[in-house]
Structures are given as C-alpha cells and as structure tokens.
Design a protein around this motif. Structure first.
Motif, PDB file in Angstrom:
ATOM      1  N   PRO A 178      15.850  -4.073 -17.367  1.00 45.98           N
ATOM      2  CA  PRO A 178      15.173  -3.079 -16.521  1.00 45.98           C
ATOM      3  C   PRO A 178      16.117  -1.990 -16.032  1.00 45.98           C
ATOM      4  CG  PRO A 178      15.754  -5.002 -15.217  1.00 45.98           C
ATOM      5  CD  PRO A 178      16.184  -5.308 -16.620  1.00 45.98           C
ATOM      6  N   GLU A 179      15.559  -0.834 -15.723  1.00 41.11           N
ATOM      7  CA  GLU A 179      16.247   0.249 -15.012  1.00 41.11           C
ATOM      8  C   GLU A 179      17.482   0.786 -15.719  1.00 41.11           C
ATOM      9  OE1 GLU A 179      14.661   1.414 -12.482  1.00 41.11           O
ATOM     10  OE2 GLU A 179      13.270  -0.250 -12.179  1.00 41.11           O
ATOM     11  N   GLY A 180      17.457   0.870 -17.047  1.00 43.60           N
ATOM     12  CA  GLY A 180      18.620   1.371 -17.766  1.00 43.60           C
ATOM     13  C   GLY A 180      18.786   2.877 -17.623  1.00 43.60           C
ATOM     14  N   CYS A 181      20.016   3.344 -17.742  1.00 42.46           N
ATOM     15  CA  CYS A 181      20.258   4.791 -17.710  1.00 42.46           C
ATOM     16  C   CYS A 181      19.712   5.457 -18.967  1.00 42.46           C
ATOM     17  CB  CYS A 181      21.747   5.090 -17.536  1.00 42.46           C
ATOM     18  SG  CYS A 181      22.780   4.657 -18.948  1.00 42.46           S
ATOM     19  N   SER A 182      19.351   4.652 -19.973  1.00 43.93           N
ATOM     20  CA  SER A 182      18.732   5.164 -21.194  1.00 43.93           C
ATOM     21  C   SER A 182      17.372   5.799 -20.915  1.00 43.93           C
ATOM     22  CB  SER A 182      18.575   4.025 -22.209  1.00 43.93           C
ATOM     23  OG  SER A 182      18.082   2.851 -21.597  1.00 43.93           O
ATOM     24  N   PHE A 183      16.835   5.557 -19.726  1.00 42.24           N
ATOM     25  CA  PHE A 183      15.584   6.182 -19.279  1.00 42.24           C
ATOM     26  C   PHE A 183      15.625   7.688 -19.517  1.00 42.24           C
ATOM     27  CE2 PHE A 183      12.787   8.031 -16.110  1.00 42.24           C
ATOM     28  CZ  PHE A 183      11.710   7.158 -16.017  1.00 42.24           C
ATOM     29  N   GLY A 184      16.761   8.305 -19.177  1.00 42.34           N
ATOM     30  CA  GLY A 184      16.886   9.752 -19.330  1.00 42.34           C
ATOM     31  C   GLY A 184      16.768  10.213 -20.761  1.00 42.34           C
ATOM     32  N   SER A 185      17.226   9.404 -21.702  1.00 43.76           N
ATOM     33  CA  SER A 185      17.127   9.772 -23.114  1.00 43.76           C
ATOM     34  C   SER A 185      15.688   9.678 -23.602  1.00 43.76           C
ATOM     35  CB  SER A 185      18.030   8.869 -23.958  1.00 43.76           C
ATOM     36  OG  SER A 185      19.390   9.092 -23.653  1.00 43.76           O
ATOM     37  N   ILE A 186      14.901   8.746 -23.043  1.00 45.11           N
ATOM     38  CA  ILE A 186      13.479   8.689 -23.389  1.00 45.11           C
ATOM     39  C   ILE A 186      12.783   9.954 -22.897  1.00 45.11           C
ATOM     40  CG2 ILE A 186      11.315   7.433 -23.081  1.00 45.11           C
ATOM     41  CD1 ILE A 186      12.915   4.893 -22.658  1.00 45.11           C
ATOM     42  N   VAL A 187      13.069  10.341 -21.657  1.00 49.13           N
ATOM     43  CA  VAL A 187      12.484  11.570 -21.107  1.00 49.13           C
ATOM     44  C   VAL A 187      12.879  12.769 -21.965  1.00 49.13           C
ATOM     45  CG1 VAL A 187      12.443  13.133 -19.118  1.00 49.13           C
ATOM     46  CG2 VAL A 187      12.411  10.646 -18.763  1.00 49.13           C
ATOM     47  N   ALA A 188      14.140  12.828 -22.360  1.00 50.84           N
ATOM     48  CA  ALA A 188      14.618  13.940 -23.186  1.00 50.84           C
ATOM     49  C   ALA A 188      13.863  14.002 -24.511  1.00 50.84           C
ATOM     50  CB  ALA A 188      16.118  13.799 -23.434  1.00 50.84           C
ATOM     51  N   LEU A 189      13.682  12.867 -25.164  1.00 46.91           N
ATOM     52  CA  LEU A 189      12.957  12.839 -26.436  1.00 46.91           C
ATOM     53  C   LEU A 189      11.517  13.311 -26.258  1.00 46.91           C
ATOM     54  CD1 LEU A 189      14.395   9.507 -27.845  1.00 46.91           C
ATOM     55  CD2 LEU A 189      14.511  11.719 -29.013  1.00 46.91           C
ATOM     56  N   GLU A 190      10.890  12.914 -25.155  1.00 44.98           N
ATOM     57  CA  GLU A 190       9.530  13.366 -24.891  1.00 44.98           C
ATOM     58  C   GLU A 190       9.487  14.878 -24.683  1.00 44.98           C
ATOM     59  OE1 GLU A 190       6.172  11.781 -24.388  1.00 44.98           O
ATOM     60  OE2 GLU A 190       7.314  10.791 -25.977  1.00 44.98           O
ATOM     61  N   TRP A 191      10.433  15.410 -23.935  1.00 42.60           N
ATOM     62  CA  TRP A 191      10.465  16.857 -23.719  1.00 42.60           C
ATOM     63  C   TRP A 191      10.680  17.601 -25.034  1.00 42.60           C
ATOM     64  CZ3 TRP A 191      14.021  17.440 -18.768  1.00 42.60           C
ATOM     65  CH2 TRP A 191      13.291  17.050 -17.638  1.00 42.60           C
ATOM     66  N   LEU A 192      11.482  17.039 -25.897  1.00 46.68           N
ATOM     67  CA  LEU A 192      11.771  17.698 -27.172  1.00 46.68           C
ATOM     68  C   LEU A 192      10.571  17.677 -28.106  1.00 46.68           C
ATOM     69  CD1 LEU A 192      15.367  16.299 -27.743  1.00 46.68           C
ATOM     70  CD2 LEU A 192      14.770  18.698 -27.326  1.00 46.68           C
ATOM     71  N   GLY A 193       9.765  16.631 -28.002  1.00 47.18           N
ATOM     72  CA  GLY A 193       8.572  16.546 -28.843  1.00 47.18           C
ATOM     73  C   GLY A 193       8.827  16.154 -30.279  1.00 47.18           C
ATOM     74  N   VAL A 194      10.013  15.641 -30.582  1.00 45.88           N
ATOM     75  CA  VAL A 194      10.336  15.252 -31.955  1.00 45.88           C
ATOM     76  C   VAL A 194       9.869  13.823 -32.216  1.00 45.88           C
ATOM     77  CG1 VAL A 194      12.314  16.797 -32.071  1.00 45.88           C
ATOM     78  CG2 VAL A 194      12.633  14.444 -31.273  1.00 45.88           C
ATOM     79  N   PRO A 195       9.553  13.465 -33.475  1.00 48.55           N
ATOM     80  CA  PRO A 195       9.163  12.081 -33.780  1.00 48.55           C
ATOM     81  C   PRO A 195      10.345  11.129 -33.530  1.00 48.55           C
ATOM     82  CG  PRO A 195       8.525  13.576 -35.549  1.00 48.55           C
ATOM     83  CD  PRO A 195       9.442  14.345 -34.648  1.00 48.55           C
ATOM     84  N   TYR A 196      10.052   9.992 -32.915  1.00 46.01           N
ATOM     85  CA  TYR A 196      11.101   8.997 -32.661  1.00 46.01           C
ATOM     86  C   TYR A 196      10.458   7.641 -32.423  1.00 46.01           C
ATOM     87  CZ  TYR A 196       9.826   9.065 -27.692  1.00 46.01           C
ATOM     88  OH  TYR A 196       9.143   8.950 -26.513  1.00 46.01           O
TER      89      TYR A 196
END
Length: 235
Positions: free
Chosen positions: A10-28
């Motif tokens: 839970p609560e990983g700093c990887s959270f920010g990378s998920i948000v970034a991928l969503e903002w970018l809109g690229v397939p992942y």
C-alpha cells in the motif's frame, strides 16, 4: 509493446507514476507488487535488484527503476501537453530541480516515520523516530511552500509531472498523522486540487483494488510471472 509499470501497495511512491501515465494518455499496463513481502522477494529482484518500486518495463523492452528516471523517461511523451519540457530548456532544468527536491528532501522526510511503522518500533525508540520524522516533514513542507510562492502548481500556471509525483508522497502526511497541512496554505490548496483530479482518483481506486475507470490508456494488469517472461526471465 505496451510499457508495464510495477507499482507498490500500500501507499507506494509509484502512485505518482500511475497519475503521470494517466495524464499522458498513452497505452500502458500495471503490475501490482505487495510491500514489503513481494517487493523484497527474489522474484521481483529480477526486475529491480534493489527491491523497490516503481520500476518500468519500457515500450522498447528495457527495465528502468527510480521515480525520477521513470518520470523523465515518460516526460518526453508529455512535452506537447505541457507536462514536461525539452532537454536543455529552462523548463527542463526547473522540472528536474523540483523532481530532485521531491525525490530527496520531501520523500526522505518521511523515512523515520516509515521506519517506526514498518519495523514495529515501540516505547522510546518510537517516540524519538516520530518526533524526528514530524520535524523533518514540517521542514520539508515549509521549504516546498516557499518554493511554491503562491503558484497554482509546483512550477507555475500549468500542472507538470512534478505535481503527479508530489501527490503520491504528500498523502503520507495523513498515513502518519505527521502535520496539519493547513499550516501550509499553498500546498494545502494544491493537495486538495489534486485530490479531485480524475487521474488521482483512478490511481487511488487501483491501489485499493477497486473498480477503476481511467481516462488514459490503461490496458489492464499483468501478473508478475507474466511480466518476468516479457523481460526474458522465468519465475
């Protein structure tokens, strides 16, 4: 191939990378890694020998670790969206400076509190770690508040990948009851604004194992064993 982000719960700093991928809109795709048991195991260390998330299997089939490196890698895809800047530009330097602060001072401020929680500290040890951690968290927030200088977002009038990384770490203040964020009005406004962002809500649902409807290119989860085969390893 679609990139795969290995994110910690839970609560990983990887959270920010998920948000970034969503903002970018690229397939992942995403690969869910439990902490601490799975992230420190031999299987995941085939992905990242350090045993930490996030890690990214890039579209070129290469493995990349560390949030700052991953966000810079993704940033190339976000230049046209204003989420990042071309290398060599003033914006690129400012973004890297902010990511570096978040990756070191801001992140590290919570280390004593995580240590106390994850290692079951009790008595005097817990009291000392908690007091020290809260002091560090307060200073990091005061420094970041001064850097914000009344702006709407960390770097100015538009959001960048730094804001995505910020929200993944800033939420730890609630996890540890570390500070009252209202002492820092600029950061409090930024935090509340990000909490309402659809990509942040999506990442929260993903972490909690809830049904998540993204607005980006999320193509589903992949298991760790399958991810290992994608990079030529066998579990």
């Amino acid at each position: 191939m679609q990139p795969v982000l290995f994110y910690g719960v839970p609560e990983g700093c990887s959270f920010g990378s998920i948000v970034a991928l969503e903002w970018l809109g690229v397939p992942y795709r995403l690969c869910r890694i439990r902490m601490p048991e799975q992230v420190s195991g031999e299987v995941f260390r085939a992905i990242n020998p350090v045993g930490e998330t996030p890690a990214l299997l890039t579209s070129a089939g290469q493995l990349l670790a560390e949030s700052m490196a991953i966000l810079n890698h993704l940033g190339v895809l976000g230049i046209d969206k204003g989420l990042a800047y071309p290398q060599g530009s003033r914006g690129f330097d400012r973004l890297n400076a902010m990511l570096a602060f978040l990756n070191t001072s801001f992140f590290n401020a919570f280390s004593p509190l995580w240590h106390a929680l994850e290692h079951g500290a009790e008595g005097i040890e817990k009291d000392v770690l908690t007091r020290y951690g809260r002091e560090k968290v307060a200073k990091a927030h005061a420094d970041l508040e001064a850097m914000l200088r009344g702006r709407e977002w960390l770097l100015g009038d538009e959001r960048t990948l730094a804001d995505a990384y910020f929200i993944g770490i800033a939420r730890w203040a609630e996890v540890h009851d570390a500070i009252d964020r209202r002492q820092f009005p600029g950061l409090d406004r930024l935090f509340r604004r990000l909490q309402e962002d659809p990509a942040v809500r999506f990442a929260q649902a993903i972490e909690h194992g809830e049904r998540a409807q993204g607005g980006g290119g999320f193509a589903g989860h992949v298991g760790l064993d399958d991810a290992l085969r994608l990079v030529g390893h066998e579990a």
